[in-house]
Design a protein around this motif. Structure first.
Motif, mmCIF file in Angstrom:
data_model
loop_
_atom_site.group_PDB
_atom_site.id
_atom_site.type_symbol
_atom_site.label_atom_id
_atom_site.label_comp_id
_atom_site.label_asym_id
_atom_site.label_seq_id
_atom_site.Cartn_x
_atom_site.Cartn_y
_atom_site.Cartn_z
ATOM 1 N N PHE A 217 0.823 -1.210 0.000
ATOM 2 C CA PHE A 217 0.000 0.000 0.000
ATOM 3 C C PHE A 217 0.861 1.266 0.000
ATOM 4 O O PHE A 217 0.699 2.144 -0.846
ATOM 5 C CB PHE A 217 -0.925 -0.028 1.222
ATOM 6 C CG PHE A 217 -1.951 1.067 1.251
ATOM 7 C CD1 PHE A 217 -2.768 1.315 0.162
ATOM 8 C CD2 PHE A 217 -2.112 1.840 2.390
ATOM 9 C CE1 PHE A 217 -3.725 2.319 0.191
ATOM 10 C CE2 PHE A 217 -3.067 2.849 2.438
ATOM 11 C CZ PHE A 217 -3.872 3.091 1.335
ATOM 12 N N LEU A 218 1.809 1.367 0.937
ATOM 13 C CA LEU A 218 2.684 2.541 0.971
ATOM 14 C C LEU A 218 3.681 2.519 -0.164
ATOM 15 O O LEU A 218 3.902 3.539 -0.823
ATOM 16 C CB LEU A 218 3.413 2.609 2.311
ATOM 17 C CG LEU A 218 4.471 3.715 2.416
ATOM 18 C CD1 LEU A 218 3.845 5.089 2.225
ATOM 19 C CD2 LEU A 218 5.212 3.625 3.755
ATOM 20 N N GLY A 219 4.302 1.366 -0.428
ATOM 21 C CA GLY A 219 5.298 1.289 -1.489
ATOM 22 C C GLY A 219 4.746 1.713 -2.837
ATOM 23 O O GLY A 219 5.409 2.416 -3.607
ATOM 24 N N GLY A 220 3.517 1.300 -3.121
ATOM 25 C CA GLY A 220 2.896 1.694 -4.377
ATOM 26 C C GLY A 220 2.683 3.189 -4.469
ATOM 27 O O GLY A 220 2.889 3.802 -5.527
ATOM 28 N N GLU A 221 2.293 3.807 -3.363
ATOM 29 C CA GLU A 221 2.081 5.259 -3.369
ATOM 30 C C GLU A 221 3.400 6.004 -3.501
ATOM 31 O O GLU A 221 3.481 7.032 -4.196
ATOM 32 C CB GLU A 221 1.349 5.687 -2.103
ATOM 33 C CG GLU A 221 0.866 7.127 -2.124
ATOM 34 C CD GLU A 221 -0.131 7.411 -3.238
ATOM 35 O OE1 GLU A 221 -0.109 8.552 -3.775
ATOM 36 O OE2 GLU A 221 -0.936 6.516 -3.581
ATOM 37 N N VAL A 222 4.449 5.511 -2.855
ATOM 38 C CA VAL A 222 5.772 6.123 -3.023
ATOM 39 C C VAL A 222 6.179 6.076 -4.490
ATOM 40 O O VAL A 222 6.694 7.064 -5.040
ATOM 41 C CB VAL A 222 6.812 5.413 -2.135
ATOM 42 C CG1 VAL A 222 8.228 5.889 -2.476
ATOM 43 C CG2 VAL A 222 6.529 5.655 -0.660
#
Length: 270
Positions: free
Chosen positions: A11-16
């Motif tokens: 979830f966070l990695g994709g947004e980064v």
């Protein structure tokens, strides 16, 4: 800027990845399972528990910076050993490292935790996150360690858990307090740290401290759902071993970063 995002299918990695690619950076993202949906990202499969594979990939990509986000709640080798492997590989190519940590490494107490406080884990996941930080700091004292909290946004597991509790399919704890943060705010903060020289732990979380049960009520109000069926209890009654009241003092981050870390009440305001 060429950045390697380890755990880009998360979830966070994709947004980064999305934010970095949108800013014109060259982005390579790794996945083990799942898909990388961010446009303009070169996807590479990676098992972070395989130290040789991590070193080989990082040596091939030769990034200017590495953002390390992978974890698995019930797997020490991914959460702790994987973080160490990424840190070693990043150091070997001289890449700037931003490691994403968690408030789960604290035991919980009524007063907020400062950035530099020593971890006091009370469950296996918190211990794994604490061990990950120890390894990263030993390998690269110049790395930034982002201690964050519940991550919200479109597709967030935390929002879905609240929806499930409102529908009677899950239970939220009244005594488990956190500082939820928006995924876009957190991703922007991470990318700011990529371009900085900040070293050591930094609390990066939302401005509001709320219980999981209060979060459920805010989700109900935001999406027009009936809160009458919300199932709640205490973590003690449920026999859950984990940190209870964990509030992160983000004063340092607020002074250091341009990104404003919005509180959950603002994020979920109708």
């Amino acid at each position: 800027m060429r950045v390697l995002v380890v755990g880009a299918s998360g979830f966070l990695g994709g947004e980064v990845c999305r934010r970095a690619s949108g800013a014109g950076w060259s982005v390579v993202g790794t996945y083990h399972s799942g898909d990388i949906t961010a446009p303009g990202v070169t996807a590479r499969r990676l098992d972070v528990t395989d130290r040789a594979a991590v070193r080989a990939l990082v040596a091939q990509v030769r990034p200017d910076a590495v953002v390390s986000t992978p974890y698995r709640y019930d797997d020490w080798t991914v959460t702790a050993d994987g973080a160490a492997h990424v840190a070693v590989a990043a150091a070997e190519v001289g890449a700037r490292l931003v490691h994403v940590s968690s408030d789960a490494l604290h035991a919980g107490r009524p007063s907020p935790y400062a950035d530099d406080e020593t971890p006091t884990p009370v469950n296996a996941y918190g211990a794994a996150k604490a061990a990950a930080e120890t390894a990263v700091r030993a390998v690269d004292p110049g790395a930034a360690l982002v201690r964050t909290s519940l991550i919200l946004g479109e597709g967030s597991k935390q929002i879905q858990l609240c929806r499930d509790a409102l529908a009677g399919r899950a239970t939220l704890f009244t005594d488990m307090i956190r500082c939820p943060v928006d995924v876009t705010d957190l991703a922007d903060a991470v990318l700011e740290l990529v371009g900085s020289a900040y070293a050591g732990p930094l609390n990066v979380a939302g401005a509001d401290a709320v219980s999981r049960a209060e979060l459920g009520l805010l989700v109900a109000e935001r999406f027009g759902l009936d809160a009458a069926g919300l199932k709640t209890t205490t973590s003690t009654a449920a026999g859950v071993a984990g940190p209870s009241d964990v509030r992160l003092d983000c004063t340092r981050a607020a002074g250091l970063l341009r990104t404003r870390l919005r509180g959950v009440r603002e994020l979920l305001a109708r």
